[in-house]
Design a protein around this motif. Sequence first.
Motif, PDB file in Angstrom:
ATOM      1  N   UNK A 160       0.836  -1.206   0.000  1.00 30.30           N
ATOM      2  CA  UNK A 160       0.000   0.000   0.000  1.00 30.30           C
ATOM      3  C   UNK A 160       0.866   1.251   0.000  1.00 30.30           C
ATOM      4  N   UNK A 161       1.972   1.215   0.726  1.00 29.58           N
ATOM      5  CA  UNK A 161       2.919   2.339   0.709  1.00 29.58           C
ATOM      6  C   UNK A 161       3.369   2.659  -0.715  1.00 29.58           C
ATOM      7  N   UNK A 162       3.726   1.631  -1.483  1.00 32.36           N
ATOM      8  CA  UNK A 162       4.170   1.848  -2.859  1.00 32.36           C
ATOM      9  C   UNK A 162       3.059   2.430  -3.723  1.00 32.36           C
ATOM     10  N   UNK A 163       1.843   1.957  -3.528  1.00 31.40           N
ATOM     11  CA  UNK A 163       0.710   2.458  -4.317  1.00 31.40           C
ATOM     12  C   UNK A 163       0.377   3.900  -3.942  1.00 31.40           C
ATOM     13  N   UNK A 164       0.431   4.215  -2.649  1.00 36.16           N
ATOM     14  CA  UNK A 164       0.195   5.595  -2.213  1.00 36.16           C
ATOM     15  C   UNK A 164       1.266   6.526  -2.781  1.00 36.16           C
ATOM     16  N   UNK A 165       2.517   6.078  -2.736  1.00 36.49           N
ATOM     17  CA  UNK A 165       3.620   6.886  -3.255  1.00 36.49           C
ATOM     18  C   UNK A 165       3.491   7.105  -4.752  1.00 36.49           C
ATOM     19  N   UNK A 166       2.799   6.173  -5.413  1.00 38.46           N
ATOM     20  CA  UNK A 166       2.584   6.277  -6.860  1.00 38.46           C
ATOM     21  C   UNK A 166       1.298   7.036  -7.179  1.00 38.46           C
ATOM     22  N   UNK A 167       0.796   7.783  -6.193  1.00 33.12           N
ATOM     23  CA  UNK A 167      -0.364   8.678  -6.347  1.00 33.12           C
ATOM     24  C   UNK A 167      -1.688   7.952  -6.553  1.00 33.12           C
ATOM     25  N   UNK A 168      -1.764   6.693  -6.122  1.00 33.99           N
ATOM     26  CA  UNK A 168      -3.042   5.981  -6.184  1.00 33.99           C
ATOM     27  C   UNK A 168      -3.911   6.433  -5.017  1.00 33.99           C
ATOM     28  N   UNK A 169      -5.211   6.618  -5.281  1.00 39.57           N
ATOM     29  CA  UNK A 169      -6.129   7.017  -4.222  1.00 39.57           C
ATOM     30  C   UNK A 169      -6.514   5.823  -3.360  1.00 39.57           C
ATOM     31  N   UNK A 170      -7.111   6.111  -2.220  1.00 42.11           N
ATOM     32  CA  UNK A 170      -7.553   5.031  -1.330  1.00 42.11           C
ATOM     33  C   UNK A 170      -8.546   4.127  -2.037  1.00 42.11           C
ATOM     34  N   UNK A 171      -9.466   4.707  -2.790  1.00 40.01           N
ATOM     35  CA  UNK A 171     -10.460   3.894  -3.501  1.00 40.01           C
ATOM     36  C   UNK A 171      -9.808   3.060  -4.597  1.00 40.01           C
ATOM     37  N   UNK A 172      -8.824   3.620  -5.287  1.00 40.32           N
ATOM     38  CA  UNK A 172      -8.091   2.865  -6.312  1.00 40.32           C
ATOM     39  C   UNK A 172      -7.402   1.663  -5.682  1.00 40.32           C
ATOM     40  N   UNK A 200       0.915  12.330   1.814  1.00 32.40           N
ATOM     41  CA  UNK A 200       1.257  11.462   0.683  1.00 32.40           C
ATOM     42  C   UNK A 200       2.508  11.964  -0.033  1.00 32.40           C
ATOM     43  N   UNK A 201       2.658  13.271  -0.101  1.00 36.99           N
ATOM     44  CA  UNK A 201       3.852  13.828  -0.752  1.00 36.99           C
ATOM     45  C   UNK A 201       5.118  13.351  -0.047  1.00 36.99           C
ATOM     46  N   UNK A 202       5.045  13.266   1.268  1.00 30.74           N
ATOM     47  CA  UNK A 202       6.191  12.787   2.038  1.00 30.74           C
ATOM     48  C   UNK A 202       6.488  11.323   1.754  1.00 30.74           C
ATOM     49  N   UNK A 203       5.434  10.518   1.591  1.00 32.49           N
ATOM     50  CA  UNK A 203       5.622   9.115   1.239  1.00 32.49           C
ATOM     51  C   UNK A 203       6.273   8.987  -0.129  1.00 32.49           C
ATOM     52  N   UNK A 204       5.835   9.825  -1.063  1.00 28.59           N
ATOM     53  CA  UNK A 204       6.394   9.798  -2.415  1.00 28.59           C
ATOM     54  C   UNK A 204       7.865  10.184  -2.403  1.00 28.59           C
ATOM     55  N   UNK A 205       8.198  11.217  -1.634  1.00 29.13           N
ATOM     56  CA  UNK A 205       9.600  11.645  -1.551  1.00 29.13           C
ATOM     57  C   UNK A 205      10.478  10.530  -0.974  1.00 29.13           C
ATOM     58  N   UNK A 206       9.959   9.828   0.040  1.00 26.15           N
ATOM     59  CA  UNK A 206      10.720   8.734   0.635  1.00 26.15           C
ATOM     60  C   UNK A 206      10.932   7.616  -0.385  1.00 26.15           C
TER      61      UNK A 206
END
Length: 215
Positions: A160-172, A200-206
Motif C-alpha cells: 500500500x505504501x508503494x501504491x500511495x507513493x505512486x499517487x493511487x487514491x484510497x479507492x483505487x 502522501x507527498x512525504x511518502x512519495x519523496x521517501x
Amino acid sequence: MNIKNDISVLLVDDHEVVRAGYSRLLEATNGISVIAEADDGGSAYTEYFNHKPDVLVMDLSMPGIGGLEASRRILIKDKAAKILVFSVYENEVFLTRALDLGVLGYISKRSASQVMIEAIRQVAKGEIYVGHELMPYLVKARSLVDGDPLTKLTPREFEIFLLLADSKSVSNIADLLNLSPKTVGHHTTSIKNKLDISDIAGLTRLAIRLELMSP
C-alpha cells in the motif's frame, strides 16, 4: 506444453515485447519450457494455480497487483512455490522484501538475459539464486536493523505504501487489492505513523529517495 522432464516456467511481465524476448530465449534452451504467460499480478496468481509451473518468473512493477503482492498471495496458498524475481529494481529494500516472503531467486533485468537460465535451473532445485550485481545489496539487506522505518511495515503495508507513493487514491488501492476503503484507510494511517510522515507527498519523496519508484 511441458515436454518430458523439462522445467516448466510461467513468465510474468506487463510488457508483451519483454515476455516474447525471454520466452524465445527459454524455449530455445534444452530442458526448459514456457507453459504460460501473464501480464499482471492478478493473472499471475490465476495462471500459477491453473498450470502449477516448476518455476514462476515474476516481474515486480506491474499495473494493479504488483509482483511482491502476487508472490505473497501465491506463497500463502502454496509454500512450495518456486519464484524467481527479475526486476529493474536493484536495491536492498526490494531484495529484502522478496527474500523475506520466501522468494527463492532475484535477478536484475540488466543482466537477466545472461543469467536467467542458470537462475531458473537453480531455483527449480529449490536453491536460492541472487544475481551477482545484487550481492552488494544482499549484504546491505541482511544488515538492515529494526530501526530502519521500512522494516516496520508489514508486507501488506509495504504494498500500500508503494501504491500511495505512486499517487493511487484510497479507492483505487481498495479496488486493486480487493480491500474495503476503510481497511486501506487504516493501513494508510498505520504507515504514516510508522514512518513518521504526515502526508502522501512525504511518502512519495521517501519512495523516490530509496529508489522504489519505477524508472
